[in-house]
Each structure stands twice: as structure tokens, then as C-alpha cells.
Scaffold this active site. Structure first.
Site, PDB file in Angstrom:
ATOM      1  N   ASP A 194     -16.585  49.388  25.874  1.00 63.26           N
ATOM      2  CA  ASP A 194     -15.145  49.322  26.167  1.00 63.26           C
ATOM      3  C   ASP A 194     -14.903  48.987  27.639  1.00 63.26           C
ATOM      4  O   ASP A 194     -15.440  49.649  28.524  1.00 63.26           O
ATOM      5  CB  ASP A 194     -14.523  50.691  25.817  1.00 63.26           C
ATOM      6  CG  ASP A 194     -13.006  50.677  25.798  1.00 63.26           C
ATOM      7  OD1 ASP A 194     -12.409  49.644  26.141  1.00 63.26           O
ATOM      8  OD2 ASP A 194     -12.429  51.723  25.426  1.00 63.26           O
ATOM      9  N   SER A 251      -6.846  55.231  22.404  1.00 66.05           N
ATOM     10  CA  SER A 251      -6.277  54.201  23.262  1.00 66.05           C
ATOM     11  C   SER A 251      -4.986  54.745  23.905  1.00 66.05           C
ATOM     12  O   SER A 251      -5.021  55.795  24.542  1.00 66.05           O
ATOM     13  CB  SER A 251      -6.049  52.928  22.433  1.00 66.05           C
ATOM     14  OG  SER A 251      -5.686  51.865  23.257  1.00 66.05           O
ATOM     15  N   HIS A 300     -13.328  47.832  23.015  1.00 65.25           N
ATOM     16  CA  HIS A 300     -12.316  48.883  22.811  1.00 65.25           C
ATOM     17  C   HIS A 300     -11.955  49.093  21.335  1.00 65.25           C
ATOM     18  O   HIS A 300     -11.839  50.228  20.875  1.00 65.25           O
ATOM     19  CB  HIS A 300     -11.075  48.483  23.618  1.00 65.25           C
ATOM     20  CG  HIS A 300      -9.961  49.457  23.579  1.00 65.25           C
ATOM     21  ND1 HIS A 300     -10.049  50.703  24.174  1.00 65.25           N
ATOM     22  CD2 HIS A 300      -8.714  49.379  23.042  1.00 65.25           C
ATOM     23  CE1 HIS A 300      -8.903  51.348  24.003  1.00 65.25           C
ATOM     24  NE2 HIS A 300      -8.087  50.576  23.319  1.00 65.25           N
TER      25      HIS A 300
HETATM   26  N1  HSE Z   1      -5.825  47.163  18.685  1.00 65.74           N
HETATM   27  C1  HSE Z   1      -5.059  48.324  18.968  1.00 65.74           C
HETATM   28  C2  HSE Z   1      -5.643  48.993  20.159  1.00 65.74           C
HETATM   29  C3  HSE Z   1      -4.972  48.739  21.466  1.00 65.74           C
HETATM   30  O1  HSE Z   1      -4.670  49.914  22.087  1.00 65.74           O
HETATM   31  C4  HSE Z   1      -3.584  48.023  19.071  1.00 65.74           C
HETATM   32  O2  HSE Z   1      -3.240  46.865  18.946  1.00 65.74           O
HETATM   33  O3  HSE Z   1      -2.776  48.919  19.202  1.00 65.74           O
END
Ligand code: HSE
Ligand code: ACO
Length: 365
Positions: free
Chosen positions: A318, A167, A346
Site C-alpha cells: 500500500d 481506508s 491499497h
Molecule cells: N477503492 C476504494 C478504496 C479507496 O479508499 C474506494 O473507491 O472507496
């Protein structure tokens, strides 16, 4: 365990590995906060006293960097990847199937370094720190990587064998692949694009508005008050929806509207208890401005010129970094492409823990 992979880009095939052996508990990391002096960002913003929090596990780093792995957390994560992490952390960390003895990122084989991100609120410099506070500059993904490069140099690391990020951490892994101050042999970019899409930027803009439109935001001068908790909770709820899929939400809450409302409320409330609003705006600002091609002649040229080998891993459902975007990244870099099959969107890189571990084991083999 679900079979995965075998979807390849232009070069290289990722093959399904054997089922992983039972893992033992990840050991406690060594935790340091490195004082690194003055830092100037891409936009000219200055942090007079940069400090970077890092956790480290495993074997001693070899002088040639051939066993050094850099693990980069996502937007609201931190350097507590796995194992005992103190009272502020879930005991298992966020990637317990990925890091540990005989895990894909094997602490018996690798020297593993995980920094906390610049602009966040987990120990590295950010807007929650005195004396800058609301005067803390805007940061970019490239700034975050520049701070991490300084940290590794301070630790005496001159080369990295694998940088792995998911991410927002995947965006940083890609920028790590582009810089040459501490060369990287292999970058594993999970669920991240080469450039933030209009869809992603639109959702981030709504989140920014939710925070800055809360009267309690006070232009960032909310220290000593409860701060913009309503706006920050709404921002998190919007964000969480972009981390999931329509299919996953339907499956879970299709006939349970109260459950859906309670779940969203839970995520908003839990987030404001653990995160700083000013940090959140810096971090989503960095994400929105992510563009590997900025100042490098565009994305295609930047990808083709990467000095590091690249593996790009998508999550099949995603919308944050679509499989098409991630595949284009892999192809542009002449690298490998793999897919985590998930109905969840995602967050599949967290929710499909075994599958994610399987992918990483195969690409690190
Ligand atoms: N759920 C993760 C992924 C989001 O990039 C977060 O809260 O960092
Ligand atoms: C990689 C990184 O660096 S990011 C770090 C990892 N991210 C995070 O920790 C962010 C916060 N957590 C999450 O986003 C999610 O929990 C994930 C992605 C880790 C896991 O997702 P899921 O297994 O689907 O969990 P879910 O979204 O249901 O969240 C679980 C929590 O929601 C609560 N919950 C679930 N349904 C409901 C409901 N209907 N009403 C109220 N609360 C609910 C659970 O009680 C649980 O609470 P807890 O966290 O206090 O134990």
C-alpha cells in the site's frame, strides 16, 4: 487460503486462525435515515438538518454495547457492506466475506451498524442535497465521526465493542477510538494512517484540481447540468492508480497498453455514473486534513492517549497508507499490528477478500 499475520507490533500477537467455515448469505439489513437536527462542524460550518443513513444487521444490541460492531466504509463505498442492497448496489456488497452469518463479523453474534458517510452521496447529508447544495460546508474526518456518534446516540447505543473501518473508514475508526461520547472498546484500523502523508495529500490535491479545473464544475453550481464529468473521471483515474501497485499493474497490463487504457477509461466512466462531484471534493478534503493529533498535542500524544484498544492492519504494497505508517500507528497506540500480503496495493483490503476476512476473524476472536 494464503497464510497471513504473525507480524506483531509492541503488544499482542495476531495468530493465523483455522480456515473459516462455509458462510451463508448475509441477510438483508434494516435501513433507516435518522433526522438529527442542526450540526456544526469543527470549522464552524453548519448543516441545519443533519440526516444520517444507517444499515443494521443481526442480533439485537445489548444495553452494555458488548455485541455492537460499527463498520465504516471507504472513500466511495457506502453502508451496503454485504447482502441484498437494492437496485443501486452489487448484490454481494463490498465486504461479502467479512459480514454475515458465521462470517468474521457474525450477524448471529453481533449487532452490526454501518452508516453512510457525512458529505457523501449515499443517503447521509451532503452537497448533492437541497437546499444547501454547493453551500454545504467542508467536512473533516472528525466531523464525519461526530455525525456518526449522533446517529448511534439516536439509536440508543451507548457503547461500541468493535469499530472496524478501511481506508477513509479506517481514518474514521481511529477518530472513533479517540472520542468519548460513545466509548469504543476496540478499534480495527485497516489500511489507514494516523495522519495523511504528503504523498497522499499530493495525489488528493491533483484530484481536487482535476474536478475544480473542469469548466463544468462552475464553482459547484452545476445542478441541472451534466456537471464536471471529465474532471471527475480524471480524478477517479488518478485515485485508482493510488489504490494499486506498480507490480500489480505490470503483471496485469505490462504487455497490454490498450487494456490499461480501457481499464482506466472504464473506472472514470463508471465513477461519474455513480458519484457526485461536490461530494467527492468534500470527501477527499476530509481525507487530506486527517490528523489524529490535531488539537491533541500531536500524533504521538494522541495515539498514546487513546482510550480504546487498537489493531492496525496494513496491506503489504500500500502506498496510500504504507506498512511503515500503519505499524507506527499500532506501536504508538500500544496495539496489535497485522499485514494483508498482497501484490495489488491499497485495494488489497477488497481484492484479498479471504485473507482480509481471516485477519478480522482473528482480531475479533
Ligand atoms: N477503492 C476504494 C478504496 C479507496 O479508499 C474506494 O473507491 O472507496
Ligand atoms: C470498501 C468500500 O467501501 S469501497 C467500495 C468498493 N469499491 C468499489 O466498488 C469501487 C469500484 N471498484 C473497484 O475499484 C474494483 O472493481 C475493485 C477494487 C472492487 C475490484 O478490483 P478488480 O477485481 O481489479 O476489478 P477491476 O478494477 O478490473 O474492475 C472491474 C471492472 O473493470 C472492467 N474492466 C477490467 N478491465 C477492463 C479493460 N481492459 N477495459 C475496460 N473495462 C475493463 C470490468 O469489466 C469490470 O467492470 P464492472 O465493474 O462494470 O463489472
Amino acid at each position: 487460503m494464503t497464510a497471513v499475520l504473525d507480524r506483531t507490533a509492541r503488544a499482542g500477537t495476531v495468530v493465523t486462525p483455522p480456515v473459516s467455515p462455509a458462510q451463508t448469505t448475509c441477510p438483508a439489513p434494516r435501513h433507516d435515515v435518522l433526522r438529527l437536527g442542526r450540526f456544526t462542524g469543527e470549522g464552524g460550518g453548519v448543516v441545519p438538518d443533519l440526516h444520517v443513513s444507517v444499515r443494521r444487521w443481526g442480533a439485537a444490541a445489548r444495553a452494555d454495547g458488548s455485541n455492537v460492531v460499527l463498520l465504516l466504509h471507504a472513500l466511495t463505498g457506502d453502508s451496503h457492506v454485504a447482502g441484498p442492497g437494492g437496485p443501486a448496489h452489487a448484490p454481494e456488497g463490498w465486504w461479502p466475506t467479512v459480514l454475515g452469518p458465521r462470517a468474521p463479523v457474525d450477524t448471529e453474534r453481533f449487532h452490526v451498524i454501518a452508516p453512510d458517510v457525512l458529505g457523501g452521496c449515499s443517503g447521509t447529508s451532503g452537497p448533492a442535497d437541497a437546499p444547501l447544495g454547493p453551500g454545504f460546508p467542508e467536512v473533516t474526518v472528525r466531523d464525519q465521526v461526530a455525525a456518526e456518534v449522533r446517529a448511534l446516540q439516536a439509536l440508543g447505543v451507548t457503547r461500541v465493542a468493535h469499530v472496524i473501518g478501511a481506508s477513509a473508514g479506517g481514518m474514521r475508526a481511529l477518530e472513533w477510538a479517540a472520542q468519548r461520547a460513545v466509548p469504543v472498546d476496540h478499534a480495527v484500523v485497516v489500511a489507514a494512517p494516523a495522519v495523511a502523508s504528503a504523498d497522499l495529500r499530493a495525489w488528493l490535491e491533483l484530484q481536487r484540481s482535476a474536478v475544480s479545473g473542469d469548466p463544468a464544475w462552475c464553482g459547484g453550481r452545476y445542478a441541472g447540468t451534466t456537471g464536471p464529468v471529465s474532471g471527475l473521471a480524471l480524478a477517479r483515474q488518478l485515485a485508482v492508480l493510488t489504490y494499486r501497485s506498480a507490480e500489480g499493474l505490470e503483471h496485469r497490463f505490462g504487455d497490454d497498453p490498450e487494456g490499461l487504457a480501457g481499464w482506466l477509461e472504464h473506472h472514470g466512466r463508471a465513477f461519474v455514473e455513480r458519484f457526485d462531484a461536490g461530494s467527492y471534493l468534500r470527501l477527499i478534503g476530509a481525507m487530506a486534513s486527517h490528523d489524529l493529533g490535531r488539537g491533541r498535542g500531536g500524533v504521538a500524544r494522541a495515539l498514546a492517549a487513546l482510550p480504546a484498544r487498537v489493531t492496525a492492519v496494513a496491506v503489504s504494497t500500500d502506498r496510500f497508507a504504507t506498512p511503515a505508517e500503519v505499524r507506527a500507528l499500532a506501536e504508538g497506540a500500544g496495539g496489535r499490528y497485522a499485514v494483508i500480503d498482497s501484490a495489488h496495493g491499497h485495494d488489497g483490503f477488497l481484492l484479498e477478500a479471504d485473507q482480509t476476512a481471516e485477519v478480522l476473524r482473528s482480531v475479533l476472536a
